[in-house]
Scaffold this motif. Structure first.
Motif, PDB file in Angstrom:
ATOM      1  N   THR A  44       0.992  -1.130   0.104  1.00 34.31           N
ATOM      2  CA  THR A  44       0.150  -0.041  -0.070  1.00 34.31           C
ATOM      3  C   THR A  44       0.855   1.333   0.008  1.00 34.31           C
ATOM      4  OG1 THR A  44      -0.149  -0.133   2.414  1.00 34.31           O
ATOM      5  CG2 THR A  44      -2.005  -1.191   1.098  1.00 34.31           C
ATOM      6  N   HIS A  45       1.972   1.206   0.276  1.00 38.36           N
ATOM      7  CA  HIS A  45       2.784   2.244   0.284  1.00 38.36           C
ATOM      8  C   HIS A  45       3.439   2.599  -1.025  1.00 38.36           C
ATOM      9  CE1 HIS A  45       6.389   5.028   1.106  1.00 38.36           C
ATOM     10  NE2 HIS A  45       5.822   5.135   2.375  1.00 38.36           N
ATOM     11  N   SER A  97       0.198  -6.835   2.290  1.00 41.65           N
ATOM     12  CA  SER A  97       0.287  -5.579   3.279  1.00 41.65           C
ATOM     13  C   SER A  97      -0.476  -5.819   4.339  1.00 41.65           C
ATOM     14  CB  SER A  97      -0.124  -4.431   2.376  1.00 41.65           C
ATOM     15  OG  SER A  97       0.320  -3.075   3.095  1.00 41.65           O
ATOM     16  N   VAL A  99      -2.820  -3.719   7.121  1.00 44.62           N
ATOM     17  CA  VAL A  99      -3.561  -2.496   7.338  1.00 44.62           C
ATOM     18  C   VAL A  99      -4.275  -2.491   8.685  1.00 44.62           C
ATOM     19  CG1 VAL A  99      -5.518  -0.960   6.328  1.00 44.62           C
ATOM     20  CG2 VAL A  99      -4.226  -2.639   4.782  1.00 44.62           C
ATOM     21  N   ALA A 124      -3.776  -5.020  -6.996  1.00 42.35           N
ATOM     22  CA  ALA A 124      -3.265  -4.005  -5.743  1.00 42.35           C
ATOM     23  C   ALA A 124      -3.377  -2.438  -5.936  1.00 42.35           C
ATOM     24  CB  ALA A 124      -1.658  -4.291  -5.511  1.00 42.35           C
ATOM     25  N   ASN A 128      -5.456   0.156  -3.735  1.00 32.80           N
ATOM     26  CA  ASN A 128      -4.686   1.416  -3.161  1.00 32.80           C
ATOM     27  C   ASN A 128      -5.367   2.503  -3.434  1.00 32.80           C
ATOM     28  OD1 ASN A 128      -2.766  -0.244  -2.150  1.00 32.80           O
ATOM     29  ND2 ASN A 128      -1.178   0.268  -3.674  1.00 32.80           N
ATOM     30  N   LEU A 131      -8.201   3.113  -0.804  1.00 33.12           N
ATOM     31  CA  LEU A 131      -7.587   3.197   0.295  1.00 33.12           C
ATOM     32  C   LEU A 131      -7.161   4.739   0.499  1.00 33.12           C
ATOM     33  CD1 LEU A 131      -5.349   0.549   1.838  1.00 33.12           C
ATOM     34  CD2 LEU A 131      -8.045   0.919   1.954  1.00 33.12           C
ATOM     35  N   GLU A 132      -6.653   5.320  -0.728  1.00 34.01           N
ATOM     36  CA  GLU A 132      -6.147   6.779  -0.777  1.00 34.01           C
ATOM     37  C   GLU A 132      -7.453   7.646  -0.487  1.00 34.01           C
ATOM     38  OE1 GLU A 132      -2.701   6.492  -4.230  1.00 34.01           O
ATOM     39  OE2 GLU A 132      -4.628   6.978  -4.818  1.00 34.01           O
ATOM     40  N   LEU A 137      -1.538   7.007   2.663  1.00 27.08           N
ATOM     41  CA  LEU A 137      -0.918   5.778   2.369  1.00 27.08           C
ATOM     42  C   LEU A 137       0.614   5.921   2.611  1.00 27.08           C
ATOM     43  CD1 LEU A 137      -2.830   3.852  -0.384  1.00 27.08           C
ATOM     44  CD2 LEU A 137      -3.137   4.024   2.124  1.00 27.08           C
ATOM     45  N   THR A 156     -11.576  -5.132   0.064  1.00 22.79           N
ATOM     46  CA  THR A 156     -10.628  -6.147  -0.554  1.00 22.79           C
ATOM     47  C   THR A 156     -11.130  -7.175  -1.532  1.00 22.79           C
ATOM     48  OG1 THR A 156      -9.539  -6.040   1.475  1.00 22.79           O
ATOM     49  CG2 THR A 156      -8.966  -8.010   0.508  1.00 22.79           C
ATOM     50  N   SER A 159     -11.520  -5.881  -4.982  1.00 23.45           N
ATOM     51  CA  SER A 159     -10.293  -5.533  -5.621  1.00 23.45           C
ATOM     52  C   SER A 159     -10.074  -6.458  -6.861  1.00 23.45           C
ATOM     53  CB  SER A 159      -9.054  -5.481  -4.802  1.00 23.45           C
ATOM     54  OG  SER A 159      -9.530  -4.332  -4.009  1.00 23.45           O
TER      55      SER A 159
END
Length: 432
Positions: A44-45, A97, A99, A124, A128, A131-132, A137, A156, A159
């Protein structure tokens, strides 16, 4: 194919993690330990995600390997010679990842950690992007989001095919789904109408399958163990063992059905830092019965104790100690080899003496997990008779336990303090 998997790790972009937690070091150490399948951690980074896309290439379905020039070039030689029998570049990665979700539910603040897995970079990336919308992130390799656990599971699953979620270290007091500080009593309470989509639980360093078997509500889940490594040398302190093709979807099927799920290698749970109850500041460590007698408060300062894993297992247990279901999968309790070598040599596990002997052992005998479980004791004795005795005792489960509590790791010893080292040895059967 029977192999060890460590699917909960962190990169250099997670807080309090080693700068050496890059792909080259992680690959080398996985080979040193004897791990065939690794999680990438922290996809996620944004910076780590791009590093993963640049450095990993497709291998088997849903899995990746380090690019050839990185796996076999000078950058791969980050730790010296590889163990005997290891072929460079054979470690596989799956996108993973952790979370962290923090939210209010049932008049309590919940802090729950989750492991998320994706079969490819497209899935992925889609995850992401969602999540942003919720948080930053880039702030940490393990993002902290104001999001309900049930909603994270829904995101999830949406996705892409094959994406799945495993609750992380489920008994940890502050961040586990069953944790004493912020958790729930059941998976269903946490994930609601989507709870049937949870089929595996990571049990954490402070519990083992023997403890978890006391809770019949966990029977339907595959209980997995991973290292949660914050630095490459910590890889493999717990692993999950599979007997499947080396394939993301084969692993997923094993977790869903149990076919191909071959057990775990574990810490002795007493070595985990939340096994017993206690208050670290006051150096108070208590077993569950003592905590109950004190009403959950520290006998020194009167504040609330940190209630550990053993207490929570006892609270939820509906079976006696020692219960073993007919279909129970085996597990093996281990002590990391550097800790054993350090005890034998009378020095710390990171000392130069330990590193030197570990290099000698793995060069001659193979990866660390094999030395702990499979290598004949007589072969170990060629290098160190006391070490051979220690490994023999470990395989028989003859250890001295000093339990951890309230964030303080416990210790496991193979020799009593005044005991001379290096008595006789005898080979013992191993599980994996």
């Amino acid at each position: 194919m029977r192999f060890h998997a460590d699917l909960h790790i962190h990169s250099r972009y997670a807080r309090a993690c080693s700068k050496d937690s890059d792909l080259e070091h992680l690959t080398w150490w996985a080979q040193r330990k004897g791990i065939a399948l690794m999680g990438t951690g922290d996809f996620t980074h944004p910076v780590w995600f791009e590093r993963l896309r640049e450095s990993l290439v497709p291998a088997e379905p849903g899995l990746f390997r380090l690019r050839e020039d990185l796996a076999s070039g000078p950058a791969a030689d980050v730790g010296g010679a590889l163990p005997a029998g290891v072929v460079p570049g054979q470690v596989r990665f799956m996108l993973s990842s952790e979370v962290s979700t923090i939210y209010r539910r049932g008049e309590r603040t919940r802090k729950i950690h989750h492991l998320v897995y994706m079969p490819g970079f497209d899935e992925a990336a889609a995850f992401n992007r969602e999540l942003e919308r919720v948080g930053d992130l880039a702030a940490d390799g393990r993002p902290v989001l104001a999001m309900d656990s049930r909603d994270l599971l829904e995101l999830t699953l949406g996705s892409g095919d094959g994406a799945y979620l495993v609750p992380a270290h489920v008994w940890t007091p502050w961040f586990g789904v069953f944790g004493s500080k912020a958790g729930f009593d059941t998976v269903e309470e946490c994930y609601g109408d989507l709870s049937e989509e949870i089929f595996a639980l990571e049990t954490g360093l402070s519990s083992d399958p023997a403890m978890n078997r006391r809770v019949s509500a966990l029977d339907r889940y595959r209980l997995v163990s991973h290292s949660d490594a914050h630095s490459p040398p910590m890889l493999g302190r717990e692993t999950t063992v599979f007997d499947t093709d080396l394939d993301y979807f084969a692993v997923l099927r094993a977790l869903r059905t149990g076919k191909g799920y071959a057990g775990t290698t574990e810490f002795f749970p007493e070595e985990g830092k939340y096994h017993l109850d206690g208050h670290r500041v006051c150096e108070v460590r208590l077993d569950p019965a003592e905590t109950r007698e004190l009403g959950g408060r520290c006998p020194v300062c009167g504040r609330l104790l940190t209630v550990g894993v053993l207490s929570r297992v006892e609270e939820l247990a509906d079976r006696p100690e020692g219960f073993r279901p007919d279909d129970a999968v085996d597990f093996r309790s281990l002590v990391p080899l550097p800790e054993i070598v350090g005890e034998v040599l009378g020095v710390g596990p990171k000392s130069k003496k330990v590193v030197k002997l570990l290099d000698e052992l793995t060069t001659a005998l193979g990866p660390e997990l094999s030395i702990l479980q499979d290598v004949p004791v007589d072969d170990i004795a060629v290098h160190s008779s006391p070490l051979a005795e220690a490994v023999d005792r470990l395989r028989r489960g003859e250890v001295i336990r000093d339990p951890g509590y309230d964030g303080t790791f416990g210790t496991i010893h193979l020799f009593a303090p005044d005991e001379p080292k290096g008595a006789g040895t005898a080979a013992a059967p191993t599980l994996f």
